[in-house]
Design a protein around this motif. Sequence first.
Motif, PDB file in Angstrom:
ATOM      1  N   HIS A  46       0.844  -1.190   0.000  1.00  0.00           N
ATOM      2  CA  HIS A  46       0.000   0.000   0.000  1.00  0.00           C
ATOM      3  C   HIS A  46       0.880   1.241   0.000  1.00  0.00           C
ATOM      4  O   HIS A  46       1.971   1.239   0.579  1.00  0.00           O
ATOM      5  N   THR A  47       0.389   2.301  -0.624  1.00  0.00           N
ATOM      6  CA  THR A  47       1.090   3.583  -0.594  1.00  0.00           C
ATOM      7  C   THR A  47       0.222   4.623   0.083  1.00  0.00           C
ATOM      8  O   THR A  47      -1.011   4.602  -0.035  1.00  0.00           O
ATOM      9  N   VAL A  48       0.884   5.537   0.789  1.00  0.00           N
ATOM     10  CA  VAL A  48       0.205   6.606   1.528  1.00  0.00           C
ATOM     11  C   VAL A  48       0.792   7.943   1.104  1.00  0.00           C
ATOM     12  O   VAL A  48       2.014   8.096   1.020  1.00  0.00           O
ATOM     13  N   VAL A  49      -0.071   8.909   0.833  1.00  0.00           N
ATOM     14  CA  VAL A  49       0.331  10.271   0.501  1.00  0.00           C
ATOM     15  C   VAL A  49      -0.164  11.208   1.593  1.00  0.00           C
ATOM     16  O   VAL A  49      -1.327  11.111   2.004  1.00  0.00           O
ATOM     17  N   THR A  50       0.711  12.075   2.066  1.00  0.00           N
ATOM     18  CA  THR A  50       0.301  13.100   3.029  1.00  0.00           C
ATOM     19  C   THR A  50       0.244  14.425   2.266  1.00  0.00           C
ATOM     20  O   THR A  50       1.267  15.050   2.006  1.00  0.00           O
ATOM     21  N   LEU A  51      -0.951  14.833   1.915  1.00  0.00           N
ATOM     22  CA  LEU A  51      -1.167  15.945   0.990  1.00  0.00           C
ATOM     23  C   LEU A  51      -0.917  17.294   1.657  1.00  0.00           C
ATOM     24  O   LEU A  51      -1.400  17.554   2.760  1.00  0.00           O
ATOM     25  N   ASN A  52      -0.161  18.155   0.969  1.00  0.00           N
ATOM     26  CA  ASN A  52       0.062  19.515   1.450  1.00  0.00           C
ATOM     27  C   ASN A  52      -0.090  20.496   0.282  1.00  0.00           C
ATOM     28  O   ASN A  52      -0.231  20.081  -0.871  1.00  0.00           O
ATOM     29  N   THR A  89      -3.914  11.542   3.305  1.00  0.00           N
ATOM     30  CA  THR A  89      -4.261  12.303   4.498  1.00  0.00           C
ATOM     31  C   THR A  89      -3.946  13.780   4.281  1.00  0.00           C
ATOM     32  O   THR A  89      -3.230  14.148   3.355  1.00  0.00           O
ATOM     33  N   ALA A  90      -4.486  14.611   5.145  1.00  0.00           N
ATOM     34  CA  ALA A  90      -4.199  16.053   5.100  1.00  0.00           C
ATOM     35  C   ALA A  90      -2.981  16.332   5.966  1.00  0.00           C
ATOM     36  O   ALA A  90      -3.041  16.195   7.180  1.00  0.00           O
ATOM     37  N   ASP A  91      -1.891  16.723   5.331  1.00  0.00           N
ATOM     38  CA  ASP A  91      -0.674  17.005   6.081  1.00  0.00           C
ATOM     39  C   ASP A  91      -0.633  18.462   6.534  1.00  0.00           C
ATOM     40  O   ASP A  91      -0.408  18.751   7.700  1.00  0.00           O
ATOM     41  N   GLY A  92      -0.833  19.376   5.602  1.00  0.00           N
ATOM     42  CA  GLY A  92      -0.669  20.794   5.907  1.00  0.00           C
ATOM     43  C   GLY A  92      -1.968  21.470   6.298  1.00  0.00           C
ATOM     44  O   GLY A  92      -3.058  21.087   5.873  1.00  0.00           O
ATOM     45  N   VAL A  93      -1.851  22.515   7.119  1.00  0.00           N
ATOM     46  CA  VAL A  93      -3.022  23.280   7.526  1.00  0.00           C
ATOM     47  C   VAL A  93      -3.664  23.962   6.334  1.00  0.00           C
ATOM     48  O   VAL A  93      -4.868  24.232   6.327  1.00  0.00           O
ATOM     49  N   GLY A  94      -2.875  24.216   5.271  1.00  0.00           N
ATOM     50  CA  GLY A  94      -3.436  24.809   4.065  1.00  0.00           C
ATOM     51  C   GLY A  94      -4.479  23.910   3.421  1.00  0.00           C
ATOM     52  O   GLY A  94      -5.464  24.401   2.843  1.00  0.00           O
ATOM     53  N   ILE A  95      -4.296  22.610   3.497  1.00  0.00           N
ATOM     54  CA  ILE A  95      -5.271  21.666   2.957  1.00  0.00           C
ATOM     55  C   ILE A  95      -6.553  21.712   3.779  1.00  0.00           C
ATOM     56  O   ILE A  95      -7.666  21.668   3.236  1.00  0.00           O
ATOM     57  N   VAL A  96      -6.417  21.808   5.082  1.00  0.00           N
ATOM     58  CA  VAL A  96      -7.581  21.924   5.961  1.00  0.00           C
ATOM     59  C   VAL A  96      -8.379  23.168   5.600  1.00  0.00           C
ATOM     60  O   VAL A  96      -9.615  23.140   5.472  1.00  0.00           O
ATOM     61  N   TRP A  97      -7.675  24.281   5.430  1.00  0.00           N
ATOM     62  CA  TRP A  97      -8.331  25.551   5.076  1.00  0.00           C
ATOM     63  C   TRP A  97      -8.998  25.478   3.709  1.00  0.00           C
ATOM     64  O   TRP A  97     -10.131  25.937   3.523  1.00  0.00           O
ATOM     65  N   ALA A  98      -8.316  24.874   2.725  1.00  0.00           N
ATOM     66  CA  ALA A  98      -8.872  24.782   1.378  1.00  0.00           C
ATOM     67  C   ALA A  98     -10.135  23.927   1.356  1.00  0.00           C
ATOM     68  O   ALA A  98     -11.122  24.276   0.692  1.00  0.00           O
ATOM     69  N   ALA A  99     -10.117  22.811   2.053  1.00  0.00           N
ATOM     70  CA  ALA A  99     -11.294  21.943   2.087  1.00  0.00           C
ATOM     71  C   ALA A  99     -12.475  22.658   2.733  1.00  0.00           C
ATOM     72  O   ALA A  99     -13.625  22.531   2.287  1.00  0.00           O
ATOM     73  N   LYS A 100     -12.207  23.426   3.777  1.00  0.00           N
ATOM     74  CA  LYS A 100     -13.274  24.178   4.440  1.00  0.00           C
ATOM     75  C   LYS A 100     -13.780  25.301   3.543  1.00  0.00           C
ATOM     76  O   LYS A 100     -14.994  25.537   3.430  1.00  0.00           O
ATOM     77  N   THR A 101     -12.859  26.010   2.892  1.00  0.00           N
ATOM     78  CA  THR A 101     -13.217  27.150   2.047  1.00  0.00           C
ATOM     79  C   THR A 101     -14.010  26.730   0.818  1.00  0.00           C
ATOM     80  O   THR A 101     -14.993  27.381   0.446  1.00  0.00           O
ATOM     81  N   LEU A 102     -13.607  25.644   0.188  1.00  0.00           N
ATOM     82  CA  LEU A 102     -14.218  25.234  -1.078  1.00  0.00           C
ATOM     83  C   LEU A 102     -15.374  24.249  -0.909  1.00  0.00           C
ATOM     84  O   LEU A 102     -16.282  24.212  -1.741  1.00  0.00           O
ATOM     85  N   GLN A 103     -15.326  23.453   0.139  1.00  0.00           N
ATOM     86  CA  GLN A 103     -16.304  22.371   0.276  1.00  0.00           C
ATOM     87  C   GLN A 103     -17.094  22.426   1.575  1.00  0.00           C
ATOM     88  O   GLN A 103     -18.002  21.618   1.759  1.00  0.00           O
ATOM     89  N   GLY A 104     -16.742  23.348   2.464  1.00  0.00           N
ATOM     90  CA  GLY A 104     -17.399  23.393   3.768  1.00  0.00           C
ATOM     91  C   GLY A 104     -17.127  22.150   4.581  1.00  0.00           C
ATOM     92  O   GLY A 104     -17.903  21.768   5.459  1.00  0.00           O
ATOM     93  N   ARG A 105     -16.014  21.527   4.301  1.00  0.00           N
ATOM     94  CA  ARG A 105     -15.681  20.223   4.873  1.00  0.00           C
ATOM     95  C   ARG A 105     -14.628  20.369   5.958  1.00  0.00           C
ATOM     96  O   ARG A 105     -13.591  20.985   5.739  1.00  0.00           O
ATOM     97  N   ASP A 106     -14.900  19.831   7.132  1.00  0.00           N
ATOM     98  CA  ASP A 106     -13.938  19.852   8.235  1.00  0.00           C
ATOM     99  C   ASP A 106     -13.026  18.636   8.109  1.00  0.00           C
ATOM    100  O   ASP A 106     -13.468  17.501   8.281  1.00  0.00           O
ATOM    101  N   VAL A 107     -11.772  18.902   7.810  1.00  0.00           N
ATOM    102  CA  VAL A 107     -10.807  17.839   7.548  1.00  0.00           C
ATOM    103  C   VAL A 107      -9.795  17.783   8.683  1.00  0.00           C
ATOM    104  O   VAL A 107      -9.139  18.782   8.981  1.00  0.00           O
ATOM    105  N   PRO A 108      -9.632  16.625   9.319  1.00  0.00           N
ATOM    106  CA  PRO A 108      -8.603  16.497  10.350  1.00  0.00           C
ATOM    107  C   PRO A 108      -7.234  16.328   9.728  1.00  0.00           C
ATOM    108  O   PRO A 108      -7.105  15.856   8.601  1.00  0.00           O
ATOM    109  N   ARG A 109      -6.203  16.716  10.458  1.00  0.00           N
ATOM    110  CA  ARG A 109      -4.834  16.562   9.974  1.00  0.00           C
ATOM    111  C   ARG A 109      -4.231  15.246  10.444  1.00  0.00           C
ATOM    112  O   ARG A 109      -4.485  14.800  11.556  1.00  0.00           O
ATOM    113  N   ALA A 110      -3.455  14.658   9.559  1.00  0.00           N
ATOM    114  CA  ALA A 110      -2.658  13.474   9.904  1.00  0.00           C
ATOM    115  C   ALA A 110      -1.304  13.637   9.225  1.00  0.00           C
ATOM    116  O   ALA A 110      -1.047  13.054   8.166  1.00  0.00           O
ATOM    117  N   PRO A 111      -0.418  14.457   9.794  1.00  0.00           N
ATOM    118  CA  PRO A 111       0.885  14.737   9.181  1.00  0.00           C
ATOM    119  C   PRO A 111       1.789  13.506   9.157  1.00  0.00           C
ATOM    120  O   PRO A 111       1.685  12.615  10.005  1.00  0.00           O
TER     121      PRO A 111
END
Length: 255
Positions: free
Chosen positions: A41-47, A71-93
Amino acid sequence: MSAPAHPERPTLFDLPLDAPSLAQTLDTLGGWISQAPSKPHTVVTLNPEFVMDSRSDDDFIRVMQAADLVTADGVGIVWAAKTLQGRDVPRAPGVDIARGLMRRHGPELRVFFLGGTPGSEGEPGVAERAAQNSFHDYGIQIAGHHHGYFGPEQDAEVAAQIAQARPHLLLTGMGGGRQEKFNEAYREVMGVPVAIGCGGTLDVLAGTAELAPEWTRRAGVEFVWRIASDRSRWGRAPKLARFVPFVLAARRRHN
């Protein structure tokens, strides 16, 4: 090599964003590690950098879409998901995933450390230091280690070395894009249950880079702290600066 099936997989900018919590991530990866017979399996930590780099790199997009978990690595991904999708995304760096797995599984876990600068004049390189420190801190088994300063012509040789070492976990820290492409291209050859592209995690484990203070992580400004305190990261700042208007422009288009 085939992409895993992910029915109705959530995405962000055409990139998968499964966005499990850290605890859920560790549970999932722990299950893959203990699975018999094991599957790679491969895992990507998106930033944010990955998002910006992927705009001009179709192969990087393909590799991230083929990952088994993103997973969401960076806080920028959390912000983008909330801004564009209204989605609360937890971080898993990546650093938290690596440490969490080693803490949970300890002596049962065989880890291969790939990346960082090589050693010189009898001094261990980053990967070897990360391995030694992780053995000391978590009691893991060191399956092997290799520096990240090799070209594509040596990829197959390094992948074969990893396959022979038979790790449960591969921590690949060779820079965004390069590490994910290596893990995906050689996933079947290496046969590692969990291969994570984890960027600077090896430097943190080796003690050659300092983890951002906890208050910066809670406030969501840890990358600002890292850039200000580490000259090697200064070249990455423009890419991050472009991410904010990129997200805001996407929001305007969808409104």
